[in-house]
Design an enzyme around this catalytic site. Structure first.
Site, short mmCIF file in Angstrom:
data_model
loop_
_atom_site.label_atom_id
_atom_site.label_comp_id
_atom_site.label_asym_id
_atom_site.label_seq_id
_atom_site.Cartn_x
_atom_site.Cartn_y
_atom_site.Cartn_z
N CYS A 57 54.55 49.97 51.22
CA CYS A 57 53.80 48.84 51.78
C CYS A 57 54.72 48.01 52.69
CB CYS A 57 53.26 47.96 50.65
SG CYS A 57 52.28 46.59 51.27
N CYS A 61 56.49 41.20 49.40
CA CYS A 61 56.25 40.45 48.16
C CYS A 61 57.38 40.74 47.16
CB CYS A 61 54.90 40.84 47.58
SG CYS A 61 53.57 40.87 48.82
N CYS A 64 56.95 42.89 43.93
CA CYS A 64 56.17 44.13 43.96
C CYS A 64 57.01 45.39 44.15
CB CYS A 64 55.12 44.05 45.06
SG CYS A 64 54.03 45.49 45.03
N CYS A 101 38.75 49.08 39.06
CA CYS A 101 39.43 48.36 40.15
C CYS A 101 40.36 49.31 40.90
CB CYS A 101 40.26 47.22 39.59
SG CYS A 101 39.36 46.15 38.47
N CYS A 132 35.52 47.20 41.94
CA CYS A 132 36.42 46.16 42.48
C CYS A 132 37.46 46.86 43.34
CB CYS A 132 37.09 45.42 41.32
SG CYS A 132 38.26 44.15 41.88
N CYS A 192 37.73 37.90 43.12
CA CYS A 192 38.68 37.99 41.99
C CYS A 192 39.99 37.46 42.54
CB CYS A 192 38.80 39.44 41.55
SG CYS A 192 40.11 39.72 40.34
N ARG A 264 41.30 36.65 33.26
CA ARG A 264 41.85 37.94 32.82
C ARG A 264 43.33 37.84 32.46
NH1 ARG A 264 40.77 41.24 37.01
NH2 ARG A 264 38.65 41.13 36.25
#
Ligand code: SAM
Ligand code: DTB
Ligand code: SF4
Length: 330
Positions: A57, A61, A64, A101, A132, A192, A264
């Protein structure tokens, strides 16, 4: 401090700070009281995650493992075939999940990805599960395309407070996230949206995140509260652990601030005791990720989760038609 079941969007930082600082039993009592006005306290929603595109990616972040900027051990995989995704969704349904998801390690999807994504959404819906996706930033047109395919939820997290945000991510800004949330909301897809705790932020930052979520034009229908999974090779691999009671205070505050939303208990359950998870349910969490993997890291075994629910005398909630989940509030 008011704990009545009124949906508000005008919370102040001072009010949220006062909530978080309540004596712990009082905070839990208030959260549980709100919870019971909106939800069945014996039910937990089970969502299963699948990484449909893994690693490489371009975003940075700091938490991550999928960022190309870090050095986490990871098998990079291109976008999965829709057929394979649907086999995984079917298995998740058979295991008891009601929401599926699908996550992709993208800054944002390309137009060439959209037809495969639409096939995935349609297939999950045909299985009778809630769908999702979390694919990064979405334009208004992309959100509308996914809405037309029948996507029920889109996950896009604010991650932290606006003040802490640029210590964690530099390749996109807070406003980019708010813009995507607006596109999703306006397309009619349920939002979400939550964040990650335990990244080295202050309590003020945790308050700031909760305040942002609670004062969105509509509360996100699902609020994932992630505890940082400290993955080797990421800049946050040695982040100071957050005390479980500080984590639980945020769960309780989220429940009070956003009474009709699913809250959640998301990433990080692997490192939590059964007692901490039980307290999180007391604090108003009513959803978990269920299945042995999150996206790229481990989640508790389903046998362990099944045993925990039995021990607590709780059960998995059946799938609900999106929009009807606040039915108990009357
Ligand atoms: N790439 C898309 C995006 O960032 O919007 C979707 C996938 S991304 C992995 C989804 C969310 O997972 C992130 O927003 C973050 O909140 C959460 N996440 C990622 N790594 C995590 C970690 N190590 N611990 C806890 N949560 C994490
Ligand atoms: C969310 O808030 N948490 C999930 C989901 N949305 C996509 C992801 C957690 C990822 C944890 C790290 C990993 O497994 O890669
Ligand atoms: Fe990419 Fe999402 Fe990971 Fe950020 S959180 S590096 S955008 S996959």
């Amino acid at each position: 401090m008011e704990s009545s079941p009124v949906i508000r969007h005008n919370w102040t930082a001072q009010e949220v700070g006062q909530l978080i600082a309540l004596p712990f039993p009082e905070l839990l009592y208030r959260a549980q009281t709100v919870h019971r006005n909106y939800w069945d306290p014996g039910e937990v929603q089970a969502c299963t995650l699948l990484s449909v595109k893994t690693g490489a990616c371009p975003e940075d972040c700091a938490y991550c493992p999928q960022s190309v900027h870090h050095h986490a051990e990871l098998r990079v995989e291109p976008l999965m075939d829709a057929k394979r995704v649907l086999e995984e969704a079917k298995a998740a349904k058979e295991a008891g999940a009601s929401r599926f998801c699908m996550g992709a390690a993208w800054r944002s999807p390309k137009s060439s990805h959209m037809s495969a994504l639409v096939r995935m959404v349609r297939g999950v819906k045909e299985l009778g599960m809630e769908s999702c996706m979390t694919l990064g930033m979405l334009s208004a047109a992309q959100a509308q395309q996914l809405a037309a395919a029948g996507l029920d939820y889109y996950n896009h997290n604010l991650d932290s407070s606006p003040e802490f945000y640029d210590k964690i991510i530099t390749t996109r800004c807070y406003q980019d996230r708010l813009d995507t949330l607006q596109h999703v909301r306006e397309s009619g897809i349920n939002v979400c949206c939550g964040g990650i705790l335990g990244m080295g932020e202050t309590e003020g930052d945790r308050i700031g995140l909760l305040l942002q979520l609670a004062n969105l034009p509509q509360h996100p229908q699902s609020v994932p509260i992630n505890l940082l999974v400290r993955v080797p090779g990421t800049p946050l691999e040695d982040a100071t652990k957050l005390h479980p009671l500080d984590f639980l205070r945020c769960v309780a505050a989220a429940r009070i601030l956003m009474p009709a939303s699913y809250v959640r208990l998301s990433a990080g359950r692997e490192s939590m005791s059964d007692e901490t998870q039980a307290l999180a349910f007391m604090a108003g969490a009513n959803s978990i990720f269920y299945g042995e993997r999150l996206l790229t890291t481990d989640n508790p075994d389903t046998t362990a989760d099944d045993a925990l629910l039995v021990r607590l005398g709780m059960r998995f909630a059946p799938p609900q038609s999106p929009g009807s989940h606040s039915a108990r509030c009357g």
